[in-house]
Every structure is written in structure tokens, then in C-alpha cells.
Design a protein around this motif. Structure first.
Motif, mmCIF file in Angstrom:
data_model
loop_
_atom_site.group_PDB
_atom_site.id
_atom_site.type_symbol
_atom_site.label_atom_id
_atom_site.label_comp_id
_atom_site.label_asym_id
_atom_site.label_seq_id
_atom_site.Cartn_x
_atom_site.Cartn_y
_atom_site.Cartn_z
ATOM 1 N N LEU A 50 2.826 12.125 -23.468
ATOM 2 C CA LEU A 50 2.725 10.671 -23.313
ATOM 3 C C LEU A 50 1.742 10.076 -24.318
ATOM 4 N N VAL A 51 0.591 10.723 -24.471
ATOM 5 C CA VAL A 51 -0.428 10.237 -25.407
ATOM 6 C C VAL A 51 0.096 10.292 -26.846
ATOM 7 N N ASP A 52 0.720 11.400 -27.215
ATOM 8 C CA ASP A 52 1.267 11.539 -28.575
ATOM 9 C C ASP A 52 2.289 10.441 -28.864
ATOM 10 N N LYS A 53 3.147 10.194 -27.900
ATOM 11 C CA LYS A 53 4.198 9.190 -28.108
ATOM 12 C C LYS A 53 3.610 7.782 -28.135
ATOM 13 N N TYR A 54 2.643 7.543 -27.273
ATOM 14 C CA TYR A 54 1.961 6.240 -27.274
ATOM 15 C C TYR A 54 1.381 5.954 -28.658
ATOM 16 N N GLU A 55 0.738 6.961 -29.235
ATOM 17 C CA GLU A 55 0.077 6.751 -30.529
ATOM 18 C C GLU A 55 1.073 6.525 -31.662
ATOM 19 N N ALA A 56 2.219 7.168 -31.561
ATOM 20 C CA ALA A 56 3.182 7.113 -32.669
ATOM 21 C C ALA A 56 4.128 5.912 -32.612
ATOM 22 N N LEU A 57 4.318 5.346 -31.429
ATOM 23 C CA LEU A 57 5.402 4.363 -31.253
ATOM 24 C C LEU A 57 4.858 2.939 -31.054
ATOM 25 N N PRO A 58 5.743 1.943 -31.079
ATOM 26 C CA PRO A 58 5.290 0.542 -30.977
ATOM 27 C C PRO A 58 4.417 0.281 -29.752
ATOM 28 N N LYS A 59 3.415 -0.580 -29.958
ATOM 29 C CA LYS A 59 2.390 -0.767 -28.931
ATOM 30 C C LYS A 59 2.833 -1.657 -27.767
ATOM 31 N N ASP A 60 3.989 -2.297 -27.900
ATOM 32 C CA ASP A 60 4.416 -3.114 -26.757
ATOM 33 C C ASP A 60 5.322 -2.343 -25.787
ATOM 34 N N ILE A 61 5.387 -1.031 -25.954
ATOM 35 C CA ILE A 61 6.112 -0.218 -24.970
ATOM 36 C C ILE A 61 5.269 -0.122 -23.695
ATOM 37 N N GLU A 62 5.922 -0.247 -22.541
ATOM 38 C CA GLU A 62 5.259 0.005 -21.256
ATOM 39 C C GLU A 62 5.479 1.468 -20.900
ATOM 40 N N TRP A 63 4.379 2.221 -20.906
ATOM 41 C CA TRP A 63 4.492 3.659 -20.621
ATOM 42 C C TRP A 63 4.207 3.943 -19.156
ATOM 43 N N HIS A 64 5.145 4.598 -18.494
ATOM 44 C CA HIS A 64 4.954 5.003 -17.100
ATOM 45 C C HIS A 64 4.743 6.514 -17.042
ATOM 46 N N LEU A 65 3.716 6.961 -16.335
ATOM 47 C CA LEU A 65 3.590 8.388 -16.082
ATOM 48 C C LEU A 65 4.305 8.666 -14.766
ATOM 49 N N ILE A 66 5.368 9.455 -14.835
ATOM 50 C CA ILE A 66 6.193 9.659 -13.642
ATOM 51 C C ILE A 66 5.950 11.009 -12.980
ATOM 52 N N GLY A 67 5.306 11.942 -13.698
ATOM 53 C CA GLY A 67 5.146 13.297 -13.168
ATOM 54 C C GLY A 67 3.801 13.511 -12.495
ATOM 55 N N HIS A 68 3.615 14.718 -12.018
ATOM 56 C CA HIS A 68 2.360 15.092 -11.371
ATOM 57 C C HIS A 68 1.195 14.931 -12.346
ATOM 58 N N LEU A 69 0.101 14.371 -11.867
ATOM 59 C CA LEU A 69 -1.061 14.097 -12.726
ATOM 60 C C LEU A 69 -2.261 14.889 -12.227
ATOM 61 N N GLN A 70 -2.861 15.660 -13.151
ATOM 62 C CA GLN A 70 -4.074 16.394 -12.808
ATOM 63 C C GLN A 70 -5.282 15.502 -13.041
ATOM 64 N N THR A 71 -6.249 15.621 -12.147
ATOM 65 C CA THR A 71 -7.446 14.779 -12.179
ATOM 66 C C THR A 71 -8.127 14.794 -13.550
ATOM 67 N N ASN A 72 -8.246 15.975 -14.150
ATOM 68 C CA ASN A 72 -8.985 16.078 -15.408
ATOM 69 C C ASN A 72 -8.255 15.462 -16.603
ATOM 70 N N LYS A 73 -7.027 14.998 -16.385
ATOM 71 C CA LYS A 73 -6.275 14.414 -17.507
ATOM 72 C C LYS A 73 -6.152 12.896 -17.425
ATOM 73 N N VAL A 74 -6.658 12.322 -16.355
ATOM 74 C CA VAL A 74 -6.523 10.870 -16.158
ATOM 75 C C VAL A 74 -7.133 10.104 -17.329
ATOM 76 N N LYS A 75 -8.267 10.599 -17.826
ATOM 77 C CA LYS A 75 -9.006 9.871 -18.869
ATOM 78 C C LYS A 75 -8.184 9.613 -20.135
ATOM 79 N N TYR A 76 -7.240 10.505 -20.414
ATOM 80 C CA TYR A 76 -6.464 10.350 -21.649
ATOM 81 C C TYR A 76 -5.468 9.192 -21.590
ATOM 82 N N ILE A 77 -4.995 8.872 -20.389
ATOM 83 C CA ILE A 77 -3.973 7.818 -20.280
ATOM 84 C C ILE A 77 -4.527 6.498 -19.750
#
Ligand SMILES: *Cc1c(COP(=O)(O)O)cnc(C)c1O
Length: 219
Positions: A50-77
Motif C-alpha cells: 500500500l505504501v509503495d503504491k501510494y508513493e508511486a501513484l496519483p495523490k488523489d487516490i483514496e487508499w483503503h486498507l482492507i486486510g488484517h493490520l498489525q499494530t506495529n505497521k499502523v505508523k506507515y499508513i
């Protein structure tokens, strides 16, 4: 083909149901094609991707995280994520709140409910959710906004079972909407339905369908 499939789906699903294009494992070029065709809402299930794609693609995309999220990774998104679909613990919600605060924002989240018969799926039971929502710890969280619920049905061929599971999720939504979230006008989303079962999900009141292979082809 990608744009044609999206246009076809937009004709098929009611205007009140949001189409989330699930682009996991697919290259940026596929996303760009969908974007150029007008699609702005995309879903990913892995933080790094998600982070890689966010950085590479147009900034007006609305990114949804749909999968399981680990606590230690929240900071990146936390700086950019539009909606987190799969909140399944108070601990995770507290971390999202903390990172949202650091970024001076309020992050919209959905509570994931366990509705399937399979054991591998994450999510709250209605009792667990009600207990968390009644806790003083939850009350302190000012930088998260719970805007609805999310769930995944069993991967079975029996449509009546899938229908029952989605109906359960709708009932949980109604129960919470008429109690805990009575005064939260943003609490209105039911994220349910994937490529194999989105028609049933829509019949059962889905407001967001998460479609991957129907749009981008099999993974
Ligand atoms: C992969 C995925 C989807 C989309 O699945 P398809 O069957 O390809 O439509 C939807 N929701 C979640 C949580 C997913 O991980």
C-alpha cells in the motif's frame, strides 16, 4: 478490459454502493489504467504494498486498507490512509488513534466482525465489540472515527449460508447504529461483498463492495 469491467460493474451495482477496486498483487500500470478511466478508490491488504503504491501513484487516490493490520505497521499508513476496514481489537484501535494524533488527523475505521464458519478469519463477535465500545478506554479515543462494519462470508457454494452471514453483519450494524453510534451520523457503512459474493452482499444491504479479480483478473 479493466476500464470496461469497472464501467460494467458501475452499471450493475446501485449508486449507493461504493466500488472499491482491490488492486493487491497487481502492478501500478493496472491501477493507472483504472485511474485514467475514472476510478479513484482502491483497496490493498498489505501495508508495504500500500505504501509503495501510494508513493508511486496519483495523490488523489483514496487508499483503503482492507486486510488484517498489525499494530506495529499502523505508523506507515497513518499519514494518508482513507479508511481502515479491518479493525479487530482495542489495542489496534488505540495504536491507530495514537498515530492519527501524531499526524494531526482523525482516521475513519470499520470494525471487522467474524461472520464466517471458517476459523481463520479475524474479527469481533458482537459481544466483544459491545464490550469494547462500552469501555472507558474506547471513550478516550478522539482521533479515530468508527464509520461502520466490515465482514467476510465463508467461501462456500451455498448462497443461503453466505446470505445468512451477510444478514448477521447487517443486524450487528443496525444494533450498533441504534445504540452506541446513535449520535454518530458517519456510522453508515457496511463493507461486505467480494468478487464471488457481491450480489448477495448488495441484497443484504452492503454499502461498499471490495472487488479484485472481477476487475483486474485472477491473481
Ligand atoms: C482480496 C480481497 C478482496 C477482493 O477479493 P476478490 O475475490 O478478488 O474480489 C476483498 N476483501 C479482502 C479483505 C481481500 O483481502
Amino acid at each position: 478490459m479493466i476500464v470496461e469491467r469497472i464501467q460494467q460493474l458501475k452499471k450493475e451495482i446501485p449508486a449507493t454502493v461504493q466500488l472499491i477496486a482491490v488492486s493487491k498483487t497487481k502492478p501500478n500500470s493496472d491501477i493507472q489504467i483504472a485511474y485514467d478511466g475514472g476510478q479513484r478508490v482502491f483497496g490493498e491488504n498489505k501495508v508495504q504494498e500500500l505504501v509503495d503504491k501510494y508513493e508511486a501513484l496519483p495523490k488523489d487516490i483514496e487508499w483503503h486498507l482492507i486486510g488484517h493490520l498489525q499494530t506495529n505497521k499502523v505508523k506507515y499508513i497513518a499519514p494518508f490512509v482513507h479508511l481502515i476496514h479491518a479493525v479487530d481489537s482495542l489495542k489496534l484501535l488505540q495504536e491507530i488513534n495514537k498515530q492519527a494524533k501524531k499526524n494531526d488527523r482523525i482516521i475513519p475505521c470499520l470494525l471487522q466482525f467474524f461472520i464466517a464458519s471458517e476459523e481463520t478469519k479475524f474479527g469481533f463477535s458482537i459481544e466483544e465489540a459491545q464490550e469494547m465500545l462500552a469501555s472507558p478506554e474506547f471513550f478516550e479515543l478522539k482521533n479515530v472515527n468508527i464509520v461502520g462494519v466490515m465482514g467476510m462470508a465463508s467461501f462456500v457454494d451455498d448462497p443461503s449460508q453466505v446470505e445468512k452471514e451477510f444478514n448477521n453483519l447487517h443486524n450487528y450494524f443496525q444494533l450498533l447504529k441504534s445504540s452506541v453510534f446513535k449520535f454518530n451520523k458517519d456510522f453508515k457503512e457496511i463493507s461486505m461483498g467480494m468478487s464471488g459474493d457481491y450480489q448477495i452482499a448488495i441484497e443484504q444491504g452492503s454499502t461498499m463492495v471490495r472487488l479484485g479479480s472481477t476487475i483486474f483478473g485472477s491473481r
